[in-house]
Write a protein that holds these residues in place. Structure first.
Motif, mmCIF file in Angstrom:
data_model
loop_
_atom_site.group_PDB
_atom_site.id
_atom_site.type_symbol
_atom_site.label_atom_id
_atom_site.label_comp_id
_atom_site.label_asym_id
_atom_site.label_seq_id
_atom_site.Cartn_x
_atom_site.Cartn_y
_atom_site.Cartn_z
ATOM 1 N N ASP A 473 -1.817 2.059 -7.699
ATOM 2 C CA ASP A 473 -1.608 1.532 -9.051
ATOM 3 C C ASP A 473 -0.216 0.933 -9.199
ATOM 4 N N LEU A 474 0.811 1.657 -8.701
ATOM 5 C CA LEU A 474 2.178 1.137 -8.794
ATOM 6 C C LEU A 474 2.414 -0.022 -7.832
ATOM 7 N N CYS A 475 1.640 -0.093 -6.762
ATOM 8 C CA CYS A 475 1.761 -1.225 -5.841
ATOM 9 C C CYS A 475 0.956 -2.443 -6.309
ATOM 10 N N ALA A 476 0.317 -2.340 -7.480
ATOM 11 C CA ALA A 476 -0.481 -3.439 -8.056
ATOM 12 C C ALA A 476 -1.597 -3.857 -7.121
ATOM 13 N N VAL A 477 -2.283 -2.853 -6.552
ATOM 14 C CA VAL A 477 -3.393 -3.099 -5.632
ATOM 15 C C VAL A 477 -4.656 -2.526 -6.258
ATOM 16 N N LYS A 517 4.626 -1.530 -0.423
ATOM 17 C CA LYS A 517 4.170 -2.818 -0.946
ATOM 18 C C LYS A 517 4.064 -3.900 0.115
ATOM 19 N N GLU A 518 4.583 -3.659 1.299
ATOM 20 C CA GLU A 518 4.528 -4.660 2.355
ATOM 21 C C GLU A 518 3.076 -4.894 2.776
ATOM 22 N N GLY A 519 2.743 -6.139 3.095
ATOM 23 C CA GLY A 519 1.359 -6.499 3.376
ATOM 24 C C GLY A 519 0.769 -5.755 4.559
ATOM 25 N N GLU A 526 -5.053 0.901 4.406
ATOM 26 C CA GLU A 526 -6.476 0.708 4.120
ATOM 27 C C GLU A 526 -7.349 1.189 5.274
ATOM 28 N N GLY A 527 -6.940 0.880 6.494
ATOM 29 C CA GLY A 527 -7.721 1.319 7.647
ATOM 30 C C GLY A 527 -7.787 2.832 7.765
ATOM 31 N N ASN A 528 -6.696 3.502 7.478
ATOM 32 C CA ASN A 528 -6.678 4.959 7.580
ATOM 33 C C ASN A 528 -7.426 5.615 6.419
ATOM 34 N N VAL A 529 -7.433 4.987 5.248
ATOM 35 C CA VAL A 529 -8.205 5.529 4.124
ATOM 36 C C VAL A 529 -9.693 5.514 4.450
ATOM 37 N N ARG A 530 -10.166 4.443 5.055
ATOM 38 C CA ARG A 530 -11.578 4.377 5.429
ATOM 39 C C ARG A 530 -11.915 5.425 6.496
ATOM 40 N N GLU A 531 -10.982 5.658 7.407
ATOM 41 C CA GLU A 531 -11.216 6.685 8.422
ATOM 42 C C GLU A 531 -11.250 8.079 7.796
ATOM 43 N N VAL A 532 -10.415 8.320 6.787
ATOM 44 C CA VAL A 532 -10.426 9.618 6.099
ATOM 45 C C VAL A 532 -11.752 9.823 5.372
#
Length: 641
Positions: A473-477, A517-519, A526-532
């Motif tokens: 949310d704070l990273c505006a994503v 915030k870095e791309g 994102e890749g690690n969230v999907r793995e979790v």
């Protein structure tokens, strides 16, 4: 006086010098040899011009009382032989004007000519001594390489043995520390923000016109943390000193001491704080310009009024007052000096260091701020009264000191359980990821560091699932629907987390969201969230184990964490503070003092005679006017009647 009269005056001074007759009896063979060499070079000139050249040499040898001093000067000149470029520049300089001046001197004064000719003969003798010394130096330099080769072999062997015994250095870069130093070792040069600013912008841009004003500045005591300014009041001992309490197990325990005069000023400061009027603190500082608590309290007032420059200047003045009171044995860098936070006299030094560190971070000097963070942590690493472990990871990542953060994590994990802190669990994984992107590493090493970063990040997300959504949310994503609708990362994970964990996660997200915030960092996340999510859906036993640990731990946070949250002034974290902290008054000069404080002197009780017999009418006026006294008012009315 004209230039011609000045030249005559110089000639008279040379003519009045005492002439050593021994210098006139030079060997004629040496002079003939000099003339032969000049003839071979094609620069043979008449005697008159040669004497003019000798007078030119004598211009650089002014105020010589003894001719034999010239021989010593010649010996010194042999040690610093000019290079070919310098010699070319000197030979290319115009000499017409100087020859004219010398001819005028020769026409007007004859006595100096005798002295110049005698000095010329001495110089001719010096040339032969120069040649002999040059020959000796050539012989010595021919023998030196053989000796240097032997010494170099010995040094290489010593360096190889040292590298084998100590291993590779943990820290990389100019500001890193090596293995043989403690992890909290502080370098003096890194305490100066100009060192970091020079690295970014160059010395000329940082210093500016300071070099031109160095002659006019006042002389102050040399200090490491702050440089005294000419705009500050004249320094006088405010009444603070430092004493050594004890030394045990290689550690020295110090404490600051207030003398009686300083104690009286401290009592006046407490009265000024209770009056809720900053002008009273200003008036107190006019009489006592280096009273530490007044400087820190007024700094907070200036910061609230958005006068950042004045607020920073007041904190630096407080640090200067402390540093002038240091004990001779007290060391900022060794990591063996301790200050007990239980003593009120020492707390102001902690707060001054913390406020100075925050100003440096906002100024764009994270490397210098990290050094002050290590300094605060080294003063009491066991208790960590300001909980700097919640701050050191952020400054390490900001200053790109990834190796230091990893080393601190590896050395302190065994006895401090740093992996149970959300900031270390996430920031260490981010440090490994940044290290895997370095160009000088081999592909195998990069793959190993990347896999280590993935494992640590997945463990952190499984242990602290409530950090993901506020961070995005704070990273505006905008998160994917598969992530936001999942029960593991959804709102349920934030509602059911313990209050202490909610406070720690709010602090980390509010402070460190800028690091994510870095791309490429977001793609890695994102890749690690999907793995979790895949591991959660496959019923990984680690998920249930971490859930049970969350329920047992993080029920209540210690007092030093609350103190750190108050000092951080992060809105999300302060909103998560418990009621027992928010309902009690918090003083800026001493936020949340320890419950078991060691009091060395107490404030005298103020006399409130007749307070018990006051009516509700007098209490009402006292609430409006704190200085209202019913007895004084009645007595004044009787006198007027």
């Amino acid at each position: 006086m004209s230039s011609r009269a000045l030249r005559r005056l110089r000639g008279k001074q040379r003519g009045q010098e005492a002439i050593d007759i021994g210098g006139l009896l030079a060997d004629p063979n040496e002079e003939v040899a000099d003339l032969e060499e000049e003839a071979q070079d094609g620069v043979l000139q008449p005697v008159a011009k040669n004497s003019r050249k000798s007078s030119k040499k004598n211009k650089t040898q002014k105020n010589v009382n003894n001719i034999y001093e010239l021989i010593c000067d010649a010996d010194n000149e042999t040690e610093r032989c000019p290079t070919d470029e310098e010699a070319g520049v000197r030979l290319g300089e115009p000499e017409d004007q100087e020859n004219k001046e010398k001819s005028d001197i020769g026409q007007t004064e004859k006595a100096p000519r005798l002295v110049e000719s005698s000095i010329d003969k001495v110089n001719s003798g010096d040339k032969t001594s120069k040649r002999k010394k040059k020959k000796k130096k050539k012989k010595a330099t021919a023998e030196d390489p053989q000796q240097e080769e032997g010494v170099g072999d010995d040094l290489d062997a010593l360096l190889e043995t040292i590298e084998k015994t100590n291993g590779l250095s943990h820290q990389s870069g100019p500001c890193g520390t090596s293995d043989n130093r403690p992890v909290l070792y502080v370098e003096h040069r890194n305490l100066n923000p100009e060192t970091e600013l020079k690295r970014y912008f160059g010395a000329r841009a940082v210093l500016g016109d300071q070099r031109a004003r160095t002659r006019q500045r006042q002389f102050h005591r040399s200090t490491w943390m702050t440089a005294p300014k000419d705009t500050w009041p004249r320094f006088s001992r405010p009444g603070i000193s430092m004493s050594l309490q004890e030394s045990r197990e290689g550690l020295q325990y110090f404490t600051f001491v207030h003398n009686r005069d300083y104690q009286q000023v401290q009592f006046k400061f407490l009265d000024a704080v209770e009056s809720m009027d900053p002008n009273n603190i200003v008036a107190l500082l006019q009489l006592n310009p280096y009273h530490v608590d007044s400087l820190l309290q007024l700094s907070d007032v200036c910061r609230i009024q958005e006068d950042q420059e004045m607020a920073r200047d007041l904190v630096e003045r407080a640090l200067y007052s402390f540093e002038c009171a240091f004990h001779p044995v007290f060391s900022l860098t060794s990591g063996t000096s301790r200050l007990d936070y239980l003593r009120p006299e020492n707390r102001a030094f902690y707060l001054a260091l913390y406020k100075h560190m925050m100003f440096l971070e906002k100024r764009g000097c994270p490397r210098t701020a990290l050094e002050y963070c290590k300094l605060i942590l080294s003063l009491d690493p066991e208790n960590d009264p300001l909980c700097m472990l919640l701050m050191v990871d952020f400054l390490s990542l900001r200053s790109r000191e990834y190796t230091f953060l990893i080393r601190l994590y590896e050395e302190w994990e065994g006895h401090r359980n740093l992996s149970q802190l959300p900031n270390f669990a996430l920031s260490v994984a981010l440090s490994y990821y940044h290290q895997s992107l370095q160009d000088e590493l081999t592909p195998e090493e990069c793959a190993r560091l990347k896999q280590k970063a993935d494992d640590l990040l997945q463990d952190a997300l499984i242990m602290f699932p409530g950090v993901l959504m506020p961070l995005l949310d704070l990273c505006a994503v905008q998160p994917d629907s598969a992530v936001s609708s999942h029960s593991f990362f959804g709102p349920k994970s934030q509602i059911w987390q313990p209050p202490a964990l909610n406070e720690l996660l709010s602090l980390y997200v509010g402070r460190c969201h800028i690091l994510w915030k870095e791309g490429r960092v977001l793609l890695w996340l994102e890749g690690n969230v999907r793995e979790v999510l895949r591991r959660v859906d496959s019923k990984d036993p680690l998920v249930e184990d971490y859930e049970n640990k969350r329920k047992i731990r993080y029920q209540s946070a210690p007092r030093n964490i609350h103190r750190h949250v108050i000092l951080s002034e992060i809105k999300g974290a302060t909103a998560a503070l418990p009621l027992e902290v928010t309902t009690q008054p918090v003083m800026g000069f001493d936020p949340l003092p320890p419950l078991d404080s060691v009091i060395s002197y107490t404030r005298p009780n103020r006399s409130n005679a007749g307070a018990s017999n006051e009516s509700s009418f007098s209490l009402f006026f006292r609430s409006l006017l704190p200085n209202f006294n019913l007895q004084c008012e009645t007595s004044m009315s009787l006198l007027e009647g």
